[in-house]
Design a protein around this motif. Structure first.
Motif, PDB file in Angstrom:
ATOM      1  N   LEU A  87       0.850  -1.185   0.000  1.00 23.08           N
ATOM      2  CA  LEU A  87       0.000   0.000   0.000  1.00 23.08           C
ATOM      3  C   LEU A  87       0.890   1.241   0.000  1.00 23.08           C
ATOM      4  O   LEU A  87       1.868   1.311   0.744  1.00 23.08           O
ATOM      5  CB  LEU A  87      -0.921   0.022   1.222  1.00 23.08           C
ATOM      6  CG  LEU A  87      -1.983  -1.073   1.311  1.00 23.08           C
ATOM      7  CD1 LEU A  87      -2.715  -0.985   2.650  1.00 23.08           C
ATOM      8  CD2 LEU A  87      -2.972  -0.959   0.161  1.00 23.08           C
ATOM      9  N   PHE A  88       0.536   2.228  -0.809  1.00 20.68           N
ATOM     10  CA  PHE A  88       1.337   3.440  -0.946  1.00 20.68           C
ATOM     11  C   PHE A  88       0.601   4.574  -0.236  1.00 20.68           C
ATOM     12  O   PHE A  88      -0.239   5.250  -0.827  1.00 20.68           O
ATOM     13  CB  PHE A  88       1.538   3.772  -2.421  1.00 20.68           C
ATOM     14  CG  PHE A  88       2.771   4.590  -2.687  1.00 20.68           C
ATOM     15  CD1 PHE A  88       3.374   5.327  -1.686  1.00 20.68           C
ATOM     16  CD2 PHE A  88       3.323   4.628  -3.953  1.00 20.68           C
ATOM     17  CE1 PHE A  88       4.494   6.077  -1.936  1.00 20.68           C
ATOM     18  CE2 PHE A  88       4.454   5.376  -4.219  1.00 20.68           C
ATOM     19  CZ  PHE A  88       5.043   6.115  -3.202  1.00 20.68           C
ATOM     20  N   PHE A 235       2.538 -11.592   9.777  1.00 22.06           N
ATOM     21  CA  PHE A 235       2.583 -12.529   8.644  1.00 22.06           C
ATOM     22  C   PHE A 235       1.350 -12.365   7.770  1.00 22.06           C
ATOM     23  O   PHE A 235       1.448 -12.332   6.536  1.00 22.06           O
ATOM     24  CB  PHE A 235       2.690 -13.960   9.153  1.00 22.06           C
ATOM     25  CG  PHE A 235       2.626 -14.989   8.067  1.00 22.06           C
ATOM     26  CD1 PHE A 235       3.741 -15.278   7.291  1.00 22.06           C
ATOM     27  CD2 PHE A 235       1.444 -15.680   7.818  1.00 22.06           C
ATOM     28  CE1 PHE A 235       3.672 -16.228   6.279  1.00 22.06           C
ATOM     29  CE2 PHE A 235       1.369 -16.624   6.815  1.00 22.06           C
ATOM     30  CZ  PHE A 235       2.495 -16.909   6.044  1.00 22.06           C
ATOM     31  N   ASP A 236       0.183 -12.265   8.406  1.00 24.31           N
ATOM     32  CA  ASP A 236      -1.052 -12.076   7.640  1.00 24.31           C
ATOM     33  C   ASP A 236      -1.014 -10.772   6.852  1.00 24.31           C
ATOM     34  O   ASP A 236      -1.481 -10.706   5.709  1.00 24.31           O
ATOM     35  CB  ASP A 236      -2.258 -12.068   8.587  1.00 24.31           C
ATOM     36  CG  ASP A 236      -2.513 -13.427   9.224  1.00 24.31           C
ATOM     37  OD1 ASP A 236      -1.986 -14.433   8.704  1.00 24.31           O
ATOM     38  OD2 ASP A 236      -3.222 -13.477  10.252  1.00 24.31           O
ATOM     39  N   LEU A 237      -0.448  -9.742   7.467  1.00 27.24           N
ATOM     40  CA  LEU A 237      -0.368  -8.448   6.795  1.00 27.24           C
ATOM     41  C   LEU A 237       0.520  -8.545   5.554  1.00 27.24           C
ATOM     42  O   LEU A 237       0.156  -8.096   4.464  1.00 27.24           O
ATOM     43  CB  LEU A 237       0.161  -7.390   7.756  1.00 27.24           C
ATOM     44  CG  LEU A 237       0.208  -5.929   7.295  1.00 27.24           C
ATOM     45  CD1 LEU A 237       0.010  -4.988   8.484  1.00 27.24           C
ATOM     46  CD2 LEU A 237       1.530  -5.591   6.609  1.00 27.24           C
ATOM     47  N   GLY A 241      -0.467  -8.532   1.298  1.00 27.72           N
ATOM     48  CA  GLY A 241       0.092  -7.643   0.300  1.00 27.72           C
ATOM     49  C   GLY A 241       0.729  -8.383  -0.848  1.00 27.72           C
ATOM     50  O   GLY A 241       0.635  -7.966  -2.004  1.00 27.72           O
ATOM     51  N   LEU A 242       1.384  -9.522  -0.551  1.00 32.06           N
ATOM     52  CA  LEU A 242       2.057 -10.289  -1.592  1.00 32.06           C
ATOM     53  C   LEU A 242       1.071 -11.027  -2.485  1.00 32.06           C
ATOM     54  O   LEU A 242       1.239 -11.063  -3.708  1.00 32.06           O
ATOM     55  CB  LEU A 242       3.030 -11.295  -0.951  1.00 32.06           C
ATOM     56  CG  LEU A 242       4.250 -10.698  -0.249  1.00 32.06           C
ATOM     57  CD1 LEU A 242       5.009 -11.788   0.486  1.00 32.06           C
ATOM     58  CD2 LEU A 242       5.161 -10.003  -1.248  1.00 32.06           C
ATOM     59  N   SER A 254      -8.285 -10.015   3.032  1.00 36.65           N
ATOM     60  CA  SER A 254      -7.365  -8.988   2.553  1.00 36.65           C
ATOM     61  C   SER A 254      -7.970  -7.597   2.686  1.00 36.65           C
ATOM     62  O   SER A 254      -7.256  -6.623   2.966  1.00 36.65           O
ATOM     63  CB  SER A 254      -6.987  -9.260   1.092  1.00 36.65           C
ATOM     64  OG  SER A 254      -8.154  -9.269   0.275  1.00 36.65           O
ATOM     65  N   GLY A 255      -9.285  -7.479   2.496  1.00 29.31           N
ATOM     66  CA  GLY A 255      -9.940  -6.181   2.665  1.00 29.31           C
ATOM     67  C   GLY A 255      -9.823  -5.668   4.093  1.00 29.31           C
ATOM     68  O   GLY A 255      -9.542  -4.486   4.322  1.00 29.31           O
TER      69      GLY A 255
END
Length: 376
Positions: A87-88, A235-237, A241-242, A254-255
């Motif tokens: 995320l940017f 790890f979940d975070l 993203g990956l 993911s949301g």
């Protein structure tokens, strides 16, 4: 398993050398390019660099560098949290300014005994920063709006809201004898004292005021590293993203992680203005430092989202900012420092990419060699 362990062990020294050598090589190349640029401007590169180093290592300069690094570090950590989930968060600038302004108004209106006064302002800033950043996360999840676009727009909205509220008819007041408009000053019980007294007790005397919230920045860096690298949540975070589909298959929303990540990034962003607010200005005015969020993006990229790398990058940028003041004395335009910072970032990005490709090649060779031994 023993075969793969042997591969990792074989790559260990090489990977360590690459990790250490990459930033050193990048900075050496950046220094060489900078010296060429200084020569092209008609200045003596050696005397210019020497003057910067001598000025930047003076006691007064060291204090200013550490103070500036504290703000840069918190800003970069806020950005890095988003980066770890792809995320940017470009909205750190608006998030910390909004948080600082509203927290300053709250701290100036409510006088509580220490340490509750300090905690009130700090917690309020974190909540405000997190709530403001959550807007981008919710828009991303519910409407598919890119956080890049939404955070840029939220920066502009935050600027407008701050300009509206920073008025003597609303949350601010006019300082007698000047045109400066600022929030009511935070009382003594809500301020954070400098670290000079603590350092003097152990024999370290500094000529200037060192931010008392410097240890808070260190704590934030440690918590960032532990949570993202040593916990299931981290790890979940990262896996969200990956690969959002892989995260979804393992039962991770993911949301939900997007919203949580943006909130956490915003909460840390809310702390960016606290060292200045509680340790120096004690009010939010038109002169409050701005633009720290965009510098944090550069520093997070330079430090590769690692707390130690970010710390070194923050110190480097703070040193360049501080030592730029002496360049005019040696007939070098002060703006050359901005060019130097850009050269450093560009060089580091290129070198890191080359190192990444070289690591992949080393891994492929190691795997091929191990498979050849197993089949022979």
């Amino acid at each position: 398993m023993p075969a793969w362990r042997a591969i990792l062990q074989g790559l260990g020294p090489q990977r360590l050398a690459l990790k250490v050598g990459a930033p050193v090589l990048a900075l050496a190349i950046a220094l060489a390019i900078t010296m060429v640029l200084l020569r092209l401007t008609g200045a003596d590169p050696f005397s210019s660099i020497t003057a910067m180093v001598e000025y930047g290592t003076e006691p007064n300069s060291i204090v200013d560098i550490l103070n500036r690094s504290t703000r840069y570090y918190l800003s970069a950590i806020a950005v890095a949290i988003g980066f770890r989930m792809a995320l940017f968060n470009i909205g750190v600038d608006g998030q910390y300014r909004m948080a600082a302004m509203l927290a300053a108004a709250l701290g100036g209106a409510i006088a509580l005994p220490a340490p509750f006064g300090q905690l009130l302002v700090i917690v309020a800033a974190m909540l405000i920063g997190g709530l403001w950043a959550s807007i981008a996360g919710i828009l991303r999840v519910t409407r598919g709006v890119s956080e890049v676009i939404s955070t840029i727009m939220l920066n502009a909205i935050a600027t407008g809201i701050i300009a509206y509220l920073l008025n003597d008819k609303r949350l601010a007041e006019v300082r007698p004898g000047s045109n400066n408009v600022a929030t009511p000053p935070i009382p003594e019980s809500g301020r954070v004292g400098e670290l000079n007294g603590v350092l003097s007790a152990i024999g370290i005397d500094l000529p200037g005021r060192l931010y008392g919230l410097l240890p808070l920045a260190i704590v934030i860096g440690v918590v960032y590293y532990v949570v993202l690298n040593r916990t299931r949540f981290g790890f979940d975070l990262r896996i969200s993203g990956l690969s959002p589909t892989a995260a979804q298959a393992s039962g991770v929303s993911s949301g939900r992680m997007i919203v949580i990540t943006m909130v956490l990034s915003g909460m840390v962003a809310g702390l960016v203005g606290m060292p200045e607010l509680l340790g120096a200005s004690y009010e939010y005015s038109l002169n409050f430092p701005a633009g720290l969020g965009f510098t944090g993006i550069t520093i997070a990229l330079l430090g590769r989202n690692h707390p130690l790398g970010i710390a070194f990058a923050a110190l480097l940028f703070s040193f360049l900012d501080q030592s730029s003041d002496v360049l005019q004395e040696v007939d070098v335009p002060k703006e050359i420092v901005g060019v130097m910072q850009g050269v450093v970032v560009l060089t580091v990005v290129i070198v890191y990419e080359l190192v990444r490709r070289w690591e992949i090649r080393l891994q492929q060779r190691a795997v091929a060699a191990e498979l050849a031994r197993e089949t022979s």
